[in-house]
Scaffold this motif. Structure first.
Motif, short mmCIF file in Angstrom:
data_model
loop_
_atom_site.label_atom_id
_atom_site.label_comp_id
_atom_site.label_asym_id
_atom_site.label_seq_id
_atom_site.Cartn_x
_atom_site.Cartn_y
_atom_site.Cartn_z
N LEU A 1 0.65 -1.11 -0.15
CA LEU A 1 0.05 0.06 0.21
C LEU A 1 0.96 1.38 0.01
N SER A 2 2.07 1.22 0.69
CA SER A 2 2.82 2.51 0.55
C SER A 2 3.50 2.65 -0.68
N HIS A 3 3.77 1.46 -1.31
CA HIS A 3 4.34 1.49 -2.70
C HIS A 3 3.10 2.23 -3.79
N GLU A 4 2.00 1.62 -3.70
CA GLU A 4 0.98 2.16 -4.41
C GLU A 4 0.51 3.68 -4.08
N LEU A 5 0.71 4.10 -2.69
CA LEU A 5 0.52 5.47 -2.41
C LEU A 5 1.49 6.40 -3.17
N LYS A 6 2.73 5.83 -2.94
CA LYS A 6 3.88 6.70 -3.61
C LYS A 6 3.63 6.92 -4.96
N SER A 7 3.43 5.85 -5.67
CA SER A 7 3.28 6.13 -7.18
C SER A 7 1.98 6.70 -7.56
N SER A 8 0.91 6.87 -6.80
CA SER A 8 -0.23 7.69 -6.92
C SER A 8 0.07 8.99 -6.64
N LYS A 9 0.88 9.35 -5.86
CA LYS A 9 1.15 10.88 -5.24
C LYS A 9 2.44 11.27 -6.54
N ALA A 10 2.98 10.60 -7.11
CA ALA A 10 3.82 10.81 -8.15
C ALA A 10 2.97 11.32 -9.46
N LYS A 11 2.07 10.41 -9.61
CA LYS A 11 1.10 10.63 -10.62
C LYS A 11 0.21 11.82 -10.60
N LEU A 12 -0.21 12.05 -9.30
CA LEU A 12 -0.71 13.19 -9.01
C LEU A 12 0.07 14.54 -9.33
N ALA A 13 1.16 14.66 -8.66
CA ALA A 13 2.03 15.58 -9.11
C ALA A 13 2.19 16.03 -10.47
N ALA A 14 2.27 14.82 -11.25
CA ALA A 14 2.53 15.12 -12.61
C ALA A 14 1.39 15.66 -13.25
N LEU A 15 0.27 15.34 -12.99
CA LEU A 15 -1.08 15.90 -13.45
C LEU A 15 -1.16 17.18 -13.00
N GLU A 16 -1.07 17.66 -11.81
CA GLU A 16 -1.06 18.97 -11.27
C GLU A 16 0.07 19.85 -11.95
N GLN A 17 1.08 19.53 -12.33
CA GLN A 17 1.98 20.15 -13.08
C GLN A 17 1.67 20.49 -14.65
N GLU A 18 0.93 19.63 -15.32
CA GLU A 18 0.27 19.66 -16.56
C GLU A 18 -0.76 20.43 -16.54
N VAL A 19 -1.84 20.45 -15.46
CA VAL A 19 -2.91 21.59 -15.32
C VAL A 19 -2.37 22.90 -15.00
N THR A 20 -1.06 23.05 -14.32
CA THR A 20 -0.52 24.23 -14.18
C THR A 20 0.31 24.95 -15.18
N SER A 21 0.86 23.93 -16.01
CA SER A 21 1.24 24.64 -17.24
C SER A 21 0.13 24.95 -18.36
N LEU A 22 -1.02 24.11 -18.55
CA LEU A 22 -2.00 24.54 -19.39
C LEU A 22 -2.81 25.80 -18.85
N ARG A 23 -2.78 26.28 -17.79
CA ARG A 23 -3.33 27.36 -17.36
C ARG A 23 -2.34 28.72 -17.58
N ASN A 24 -1.19 28.37 -17.75
CA ASN A 24 -0.31 29.47 -17.94
C ASN A 24 -0.26 29.66 -19.58
N LEU A 25 -0.82 28.95 -20.15
CA LEU A 25 -0.89 29.31 -21.68
C LEU A 25 -1.52 30.45 -22.28
N PRO A 26 -0.85 31.22 -23.12
CA PRO A 26 -1.85 32.58 -23.48
C PRO A 26 -2.87 32.12 -24.32
N LEU A 27 -3.98 32.91 -24.16
CA LEU A 27 -5.25 32.47 -24.67
C LEU A 27 -5.23 33.42 -26.24
N GLU A 28 -5.53 32.80 -27.18
CA GLU A 28 -5.74 33.37 -28.69
C GLU A 28 -7.11 33.45 -29.05
#
Length: 136
Positions: free
Chosen positions: A75-102
């Motif tokens: 379960l700790s291994h599963e939690l660690k991988s889930s946290k890493a996936k969550l961090a990657a998804l949060e970083q992707e959302v942040t980068s998409l929010r910072n894109l200029p609007l056309e």
């Protein structure tokens, strides 16, 4: 919670001691364990019954602890991988929010029938008129 665990452990120890004291004669009886499989026969030497009860309890505790330890590691291994996936998804959302609007209107959003019906300039959509004016 920690105090409750200590209290329950103390209560369990107390009840176990009372059980052993009250049943001392019966638990002191010698017992021989036998196992017969096909032509093989195994027999232990004479052991007091209380020793068999205590050893069984300890063996069961060790098996239970090893199972729960393995489950905790999984379960700790599963939690660690889930946290890493969550961090990657949060970083992707942040980068998409910072894109200029056309403000460009894509032709795929306007249907072909509407485009064909705009024969004169007064019938063109507002965004297309604005783009043509800014280009001139």
């Amino acid at each position: 919670m920690r105090y409750l665990k200590v209290l329950l452990l103390t209560l369990f120890f107390f009840v176990s001691m009372v059980f052993f004291i009250q049943n001392n004669e019966m638990l002191s009886n010698e017992l021989v364990l036998k196992l017969e499989l096909f032509d093989l026969s195994f027999a232990s030497r004479e052991l007091p019954f209380y020793l068999i009860v205590l050893v069984s309890f300890v063996v069961g505790s060790v098996f239970s602890m090893s199972y729960f330890l393995a489950e905790k590691l999984r379960l700790s291994h599963e939690l660690k991988s889930s946290k890493a996936k969550l961090a990657a998804l949060e970083q992707e959302v942040t980068s998409l929010r910072n894109l200029p609007l056309e403000e460009e209107v894509y032709h795929s959003s306007v249907s072909k029938t509407e485009t064909a019906s705009y024969s004169d300039e007064s019938a063109q959509p507002y965004s297309e008129k604005k783009r043509e004016e800014s280009a001139a």
